[in-house]
Enzyme design. Structure first.
Site, PDB file in Angstrom:
ATOM      1  N   LYS A  50       1.307  -0.995   0.232  1.00 25.98           N
ATOM      2  CA  LYS A  50      -0.103   0.274   0.023  1.00 25.98           C
ATOM      3  C   LYS A  50       1.014   1.170   0.082  1.00 25.98           C
ATOM      4  O   LYS A  50       0.667   2.631   0.070  1.00 25.98           O
ATOM      5  CB  LYS A  50      -0.394   0.142   1.059  1.00 25.98           C
ATOM      6  CG  LYS A  50      -2.077  -1.148   1.486  1.00 25.98           C
ATOM      7  CD  LYS A  50      -2.102  -0.976   3.092  1.00 25.98           C
ATOM      8  CE  LYS A  50      -2.802  -2.465   3.473  1.00 25.98           C
ATOM      9  NZ  LYS A  50      -3.421  -2.847   4.826  1.00 25.98           N
ATOM     10  N   GLY A  51       2.528   1.140   0.943  1.00 24.24           N
ATOM     11  CA  GLY A  51       3.098   2.308   0.539  1.00 24.24           C
ATOM     12  C   GLY A  51       3.046   2.965  -0.899  1.00 24.24           C
ATOM     13  O   GLY A  51       3.210   4.860  -0.107  1.00 24.24           O
ATOM     14  N   ASP A 110      15.158  -0.880  -0.026  1.00 22.49           N
ATOM     15  CA  ASP A 110      15.540  -1.096   1.695  1.00 22.49           C
ATOM     16  C   ASP A 110      16.436  -2.080   1.271  1.00 22.49           C
ATOM     17  O   ASP A 110      17.812  -1.993   0.733  1.00 22.49           O
ATOM     18  CB  ASP A 110      14.753  -1.046   2.755  1.00 22.49           C
ATOM     19  CG  ASP A 110      14.745  -1.676   3.835  1.00 22.49           C
ATOM     20  OD1 ASP A 110      15.767  -0.673   4.155  1.00 22.49           O
ATOM     21  OD2 ASP A 110      14.490  -2.371   4.782  1.00 22.49           O
ATOM     22  N   LYS A 138      17.305   3.240   0.350  1.00 22.39           N
ATOM     23  CA  LYS A 138      18.193   3.306   2.075  1.00 22.39           C
ATOM     24  C   LYS A 138      19.446   2.213   1.227  1.00 22.39           C
ATOM     25  O   LYS A 138      19.497   1.267   1.681  1.00 22.39           O
ATOM     26  CB  LYS A 138      17.546   2.714   3.027  1.00 22.39           C
ATOM     27  CG  LYS A 138      16.392   3.330   4.446  1.00 22.39           C
ATOM     28  CD  LYS A 138      16.152   2.835   5.282  1.00 22.39           C
ATOM     29  CE  LYS A 138      15.447   3.348   5.535  1.00 22.39           C
ATOM     30  NZ  LYS A 138      14.498   1.743   6.744  1.00 22.39           N
ATOM     31  N   PHE A 159      14.340   4.260  10.170  1.00 26.82           N
ATOM     32  CA  PHE A 159      13.190   4.131  10.565  1.00 26.82           C
ATOM     33  C   PHE A 159      12.161   5.548  10.107  1.00 26.82           C
ATOM     34  O   PHE A 159      12.227   6.008  10.880  1.00 26.82           O
ATOM     35  CB  PHE A 159      12.137   2.963  11.036  1.00 26.82           C
ATOM     36  CG  PHE A 159      10.931   1.928  10.992  1.00 26.82           C
ATOM     37  CD1 PHE A 159      11.246   1.246  10.072  1.00 26.82           C
ATOM     38  CD2 PHE A 159      10.001   2.556  11.103  1.00 26.82           C
ATOM     39  CE1 PHE A 159      10.164   0.505   9.501  1.00 26.82           C
ATOM     40  CE2 PHE A 159       9.334   2.353  10.732  1.00 26.82           C
ATOM     41  CZ  PHE A 159       8.990   0.875   9.318  1.00 26.82           C
ATOM     42  N   VAL A 160      11.441   5.054   9.199  1.00 23.86           N
ATOM     43  CA  VAL A 160      10.770   5.888   8.828  1.00 23.86           C
ATOM     44  C   VAL A 160       8.883   6.058   8.638  1.00 23.86           C
ATOM     45  O   VAL A 160       8.889   4.760   8.021  1.00 23.86           O
ATOM     46  CB  VAL A 160      11.340   7.709   7.063  1.00 23.86           C
ATOM     47  CG1 VAL A 160      12.098   7.437   7.523  1.00 23.86           C
ATOM     48  CG2 VAL A 160      10.995   5.723   5.829  1.00 23.86           C
ATOM     49  N   ARG A 172       0.170   5.866   7.508  1.00 26.24           N
ATOM     50  CA  ARG A 172       0.269   6.756   6.257  1.00 26.24           C
ATOM     51  C   ARG A 172       0.017   7.921   5.701  1.00 26.24           C
ATOM     52  O   ARG A 172       0.606   8.384   5.152  1.00 26.24           O
ATOM     53  CB  ARG A 172       0.292   5.117   5.785  1.00 26.24           C
ATOM     54  CG  ARG A 172      -0.046   3.937   5.988  1.00 26.24           C
ATOM     55  CD  ARG A 172      -0.095   3.108   4.610  1.00 26.24           C
ATOM     56  NE  ARG A 172      -0.184   1.533   4.844  1.00 26.24           N
ATOM     57  CZ  ARG A 172       0.718   0.693   4.445  1.00 26.24           C
ATOM     58  NH1 ARG A 172       1.927   1.516   4.147  1.00 26.24           N
ATOM     59  NH2 ARG A 172       1.561  -0.811   4.831  1.00 26.24           N
TER      60      ARG A 172
END
Ligand code: IMP
Ligand code: MG
Length: 187
Positions: A50-51, A110, A138, A159-160, A172
């Site tokens: 979903k990001g 990532d 990252k 971590f964001v 979100r």
């Protein structure tokens, strides 16, 4: 429980890494870059749910050339098997991409496992071209070699949350990208 901190503390107390205005500016730049790179062509944006939904919705509107979008959803088999690169497809694309110019759109690159898996899968559909756009990168966390063609911002190993990115499905909706405090993370 007395003295326990809430599971999802208010984001207003967390450090802003990239503000709404900074993000909007960078998305416009990437949109212009894509419009120039694909001038005279059409592109299909494929967002990873979903990001990437929020980044994709802004990016699609920042691209001036003809574009359509689609979504895929994946789930990884969890931390213990992460290094195996085991990623499972939960939702496939709706429209065929053979012969089309495709850009995979991710919230954050990532370890690279998700995008390597998706890139391999998409290539089997024989698109005319395949590129990757990610809001954040990252590079220090990579387990497999993969680079994005369009990167919003590079960040160190922190971590964001926000702008589509979650901690346990929360945050979100934040307009800014913020640092999630290590002591609250447990990841
Ligand atoms: P990877 O590149 O396969 O490791 O997976 C990238 C995915 O991990 C992203 O799409 C995010 O869903 C998640 N992820 C990685 N780092 C973060 C972070 O800092 N905040 C929120 N989600 C993250
Ligand atoms: Mg996620």
């Amino acid at each position: 429980m007395a003295n326990s901190s809430p599971a999802f503390p208010l984001a207003s107390g967390m450090e802003v890494l990239f503000s709404k205005v900074q993000i909007a500016g960078r998305v416009q730049e990437i949109g212009a870059e894509i419009s120039a790179d694909y001038a005279g062509k059409s592109v299909v944006l494929i967002g990873v749910l979903k990001g990437a939904a929020i980044f994709l919705s802004d990016l699609a509107r920042a691209i001036e050339i003809d574009n359509t979008f689609d979504f895929v959803a994946v789930s990884s088999y969890g931390r213990a098997t992460m290094s195996s690169g085991a990623v499972r497809l939960i939702k496939d694309i709706d429209e065929p991409i053979e012969g089309k110019h495709v850009i995979l759109v991710e919230d954050i690159l990532d370890t690279g496992l998700t995008l390597s898996y998706l890139r391999g899968m998409m290539l089997q559909h024989k698109p005319a071209s395949l590129k990757i756009a990610t809001c954040l990168d990252k590079p220090g966390r990579r387990l497999v070699p993969i680079d994005a063609d369009y990167v919003g911002f590079q960040i160190p190993n922190q971590f964001v949350i926000g702008y589509g990115m979650d901690y346990a499905e929360h945050y979100r909706n934040l307009s800014d990208i913020r640092l999630f405090p290590e002591d609250a993370a447990g990841h």
